[in-house]
Scaffold this active site. Structure first.
Site, short mmCIF file in Angstrom:
data_model
loop_
_atom_site.label_atom_id
_atom_site.label_comp_id
_atom_site.label_asym_id
_atom_site.label_seq_id
_atom_site.Cartn_x
_atom_site.Cartn_y
_atom_site.Cartn_z
N ASN A 173 67.42 16.95 25.75
CA ASN A 173 66.80 17.53 26.94
C ASN A 173 65.37 17.89 26.58
O ASN A 173 65.08 18.96 26.04
CB ASN A 173 67.56 18.77 27.39
CG ASN A 173 68.93 18.40 27.91
OD1 ASN A 173 69.07 17.86 28.99
ND2 ASN A 173 69.95 18.64 27.08
N GLU A 174 64.49 16.96 26.90
CA GLU A 174 63.08 17.12 26.53
C GLU A 174 62.38 18.09 27.49
O GLU A 174 62.94 18.41 28.55
CB GLU A 174 62.39 15.75 26.58
CG GLU A 174 62.94 14.73 25.59
CD GLU A 174 62.60 15.06 24.13
OE1 GLU A 174 62.18 16.18 23.83
OE2 GLU A 174 62.79 14.16 23.27
#
Ligand code: F6R
Length: 644
Positions: A173-174
């Site tokens: 989850n950037e």
């Protein structure tokens, strides 16, 4: 075999409940080192598995890959082998997987989990779940929905294990990931791809996408333990723990989860207020040593040199109690600090013979000193301490260099084939068979396979010859240059073996043979599992073993930092200035390492070449000394003494 009781486990406490932690919004526990921390995490996992077993229930674990959980997995395998810990009630869901990637690619998370955990325990195959990196594009969405459904059907994740990326990602989850996100395909951040470039032998081979559990999937877990090791993670952790919740730092979303604990080592925690500026929180005990950290911080904050700091500067910046414990005046404190810094500077790193050494960082005698410079890769010596190396030799000390690893994986196939082709041009008949063998190896293998023995031998030889170019340039006889080729490094891939007895023995043998008065080693704390971290660990173990031997009583150990970082000013015990001419000599020595020039294979996101980085770093240290009000030098190399 029985599972041992009463082991240390990780328990949750609500964050910010004490004066020292009042800036913190995520519960965290700091350990001296990652091994100790990993044991506690493994104990917590084992305890949960056992608890569920006694209730005849399944234990649903969310698992991560990467270097952070490796020791936890090793510890779990050990408990399985030695204490009979069974995983037959365990169901696992991995956080993420690259897309696209084959299950058998050595960089796939599927492969990682098999090699590092599943193949060594009694988990049932049907209980292992990972996002599918082999899936066709049009089926990705459905497979993500199915993944979510399966987790829910099994009652949710009991314990989720996480690492943290330098972007602040959890799973993949950037930054920008939404709070409500669920399992999905995502584009990888550039920094994440840079960090993976090493394993994939170049950023161009790193997949651009991944499938990851979402933020919401993670937050649905009943218990979360995130682990982070090394100073590389310190800045982003500070933001996640002390900052506001923001999609730019996805880990900060964990502040919404009231059963999350972050487990850190000393280096990873180094940017937290209570560690970085402990005098600002809670009551603080001032000592001679910790004063310097605070006063240097005060100089940086006020933009003043040491001798210009006033009583008011101390008072206005929360350091009034420091004035109180010393003479009550900034004047004396400033002078004490100024002298302390002044006494770290020496142009004689091996000690100045026949001189008063009471205010110098090194002893005057014996002279000459026998010295060993340990260098993790075959160029760290010149990159990190080339100026000091040059001085040690020119001032008559008996300098030995020991290259700890062969550094072979950092030579590109293109560079290696160039050497073999030149040799073939010269001696075609004699080497024809070997030539064909090596060239075929380059042709048949893609980037995702380990280098074969013969290719490794070629690449090691290239690095060896480059090193000898540099050491000869400094005037060192070849007999004083040692290539240790430590076995832990010789895997042909980026992931390394564990430290073995042999790594330690080889290092001990050399030290015993030379009986040095000085040892220099890379004190790199950025990544405890990287090559520099492992090389330091070997030195520390060896010193522990040798410290009782009589020659070690006269031996001082000096640590330099690797190519990327420098010691903070308050940590420096010896500062070796360089003239502009010496800077050029150091640059020339670095230039011998041609295979590492221009296109450095594992450059990370810093695109500067090593010599530029080294020069900027050394100039920066000199600037900091100047800003504190000390002499104005072109460059300074810095060392911290390692007491043992
Ligand atoms: C791995 C994962 C990532 C890593 C993170 C840290 O499954 O989801 O978020 O935990 O990139 O990686 P290391 O531990 O290699 O520093």
């Amino acid at each position: 075999m029985r599972f041992k009781q009463n082991k240390k486990v990780i328990n949750y406490k609500s964050p910010g409940s004490f004066e020292e932690t009042r800036f913190e919004k995520l519960h965290n526990i700091i350990y001296d080192n990652s091994d100790e921390a990993s044991i506690s995490i493994a104990n917590s996992i084992a305890q949960l598995i056992k608890e569920k077993q006694s209730q005849k229930k399944n234990c649903v674990l969310g698992l991560a890959t990467g270097s952070s959980p490796l020791s936890v997995y090793r510890e779990l395998i050990k408990m399985h082998n030695e204490e009979g810990l069974s995983f037959n009630n365990v169901i696992t869901f991995n956080l993420d997987e690259y897309l696209p990637i084959s299950k058998n690619d050595i960089n796939s998370y599927n492969y990682f989990m098999r090699v590092n955990l599943f193949d060594h325990i009694d988990i049932l195959n049907k209980n292992i779940n990972l996002p599918n990196g082999e899936i066709e594009n049009q089926k990705v969405r459905k497979s993500c929905i199915d993944y979510e459904k399966k987790i829910k059907k099994l009652g949710g994740i009991d314990l989720q294990i996480l690492g943290i990326g330098r972007t602040g990602h959890i799973g993949f989850n950037e930054p920008g990931s939404h709070f409500n996100s669920q399992t999905r395909a995502i584009n990888l951040d550039d920094l994440t791809r840079f960090d993976a470039a090493k394993s994939f032998q170049g950023i161009e081979n790193v997949p651009r996408e991944a499938i990851t559990m979402g933020i919401q999937t993670i937050l649905n877990a009943k218990r979360i333990i995130l682990m982070a090791w090394g100073s590389n993670k310190a800045k982003i952790l500070q933001k996640a723990i002390e900052g506001e919740i923001s999609s730019l730092v996805p880990t900060s979303y964990l502040q919404h989860h009231n059963n999350t604990t972050l487990v850190l080592d000393n280096e990873a925690s180094s940017e937290l207020v209570r560690i970085k500026t402990p005098w600002l929180v809670g009551s603080y005990e001032w000592t001679f040593d910790n004063r310097s950290k605070a006063i240097i911080w005060l100089c940086e904050k006020t933009g003043k040199s040491i001798l210009k700091l006033t009583d008011n500067d101390y008072k206005e910046n929360g350091m009034v109690d420091l004035l109180a414990v010393s003479t009550g005046s900034s004047y004396d404190l400033n002078i004490e600090m100024f002298n302390k810094l002044q006494h770290t500077i020496t142009g004689w790193p091996g000690g100045k013979p026949n001189s008063d050494d009471s205010k110098r960082p090194e002893r005057a005698s014996p002279h000459p000193k026998k010295v060993i410079i340990f260098s993790p890769h075959p160029d760290d010596d010149v990159i990190s301490m080339g100026g000091t190396f040059d001085r040690l030799v020119s001032q008559g000390n008996i300098v030995n260099v020991a290259y700890q690893t062969s550094g072979n994986i950092a030579v590109s196939n293109e560079d290696a084939s160039k050497f073999i082709e030149v040799t073939h041009d010269m001696f075609s008949k004699e080497i024809d068979k070997d030539y064909k063998k090596i060239i075929n190896k380059f042709k048949s293998k893609g980037s995702n396979y380990p280098d074969s023995n013969i290719v490794r031998k070629l690449k090691s030889s290239i690095r060896k010859r480059e090193s000898l170019g540099a050491t000869r340039y400094f005037g060192l006889p070849d007999s004083q240059v040692h290539f240790l080729n430590l076995p832990f490094y010789e895997t042909g891939t980026v992931s390394k073996d564990l430290i073995s007895k042999k790594d330690v023995e080889i290092t001990i043998d050399l030290i015993r043979k030379i009986k040095p008065h000085q040892i220099y080693a890379a004190g790199d704390l950025a990544d405890p599992h990287g090559t520099h971290g492992v090389c330091l660990e070997i030195i520390i173990r060896v010193i522990k073993r040798l410290k009782k031997e009589s020659f070690m009583k006269n031996c001082w150990v000096w640590l330099y930092r690797g190519a990327w970082h420098e010691w903070d000013i308050h940590e420096i015990d010896m500062a070796v200035p360089m003239s502009p001419d010496q800077v050029v000599r150091k640059r020339n020595a670095i230039f011998f390492h041609q295979s590492q020039k221009d296109v450095v294979m594992f450059q990370g996101n810093d695109l500067r070449e090593f010599w530029v980085r080294a020069e900027e770093r050394n100039a920066q240290t000199a600037k900091k000394y100047r800003e504190m009000g000390l002499s104005d030098y072109a460059a300074i190399e810095a060392f911290k003494r390692h007491p043992f």
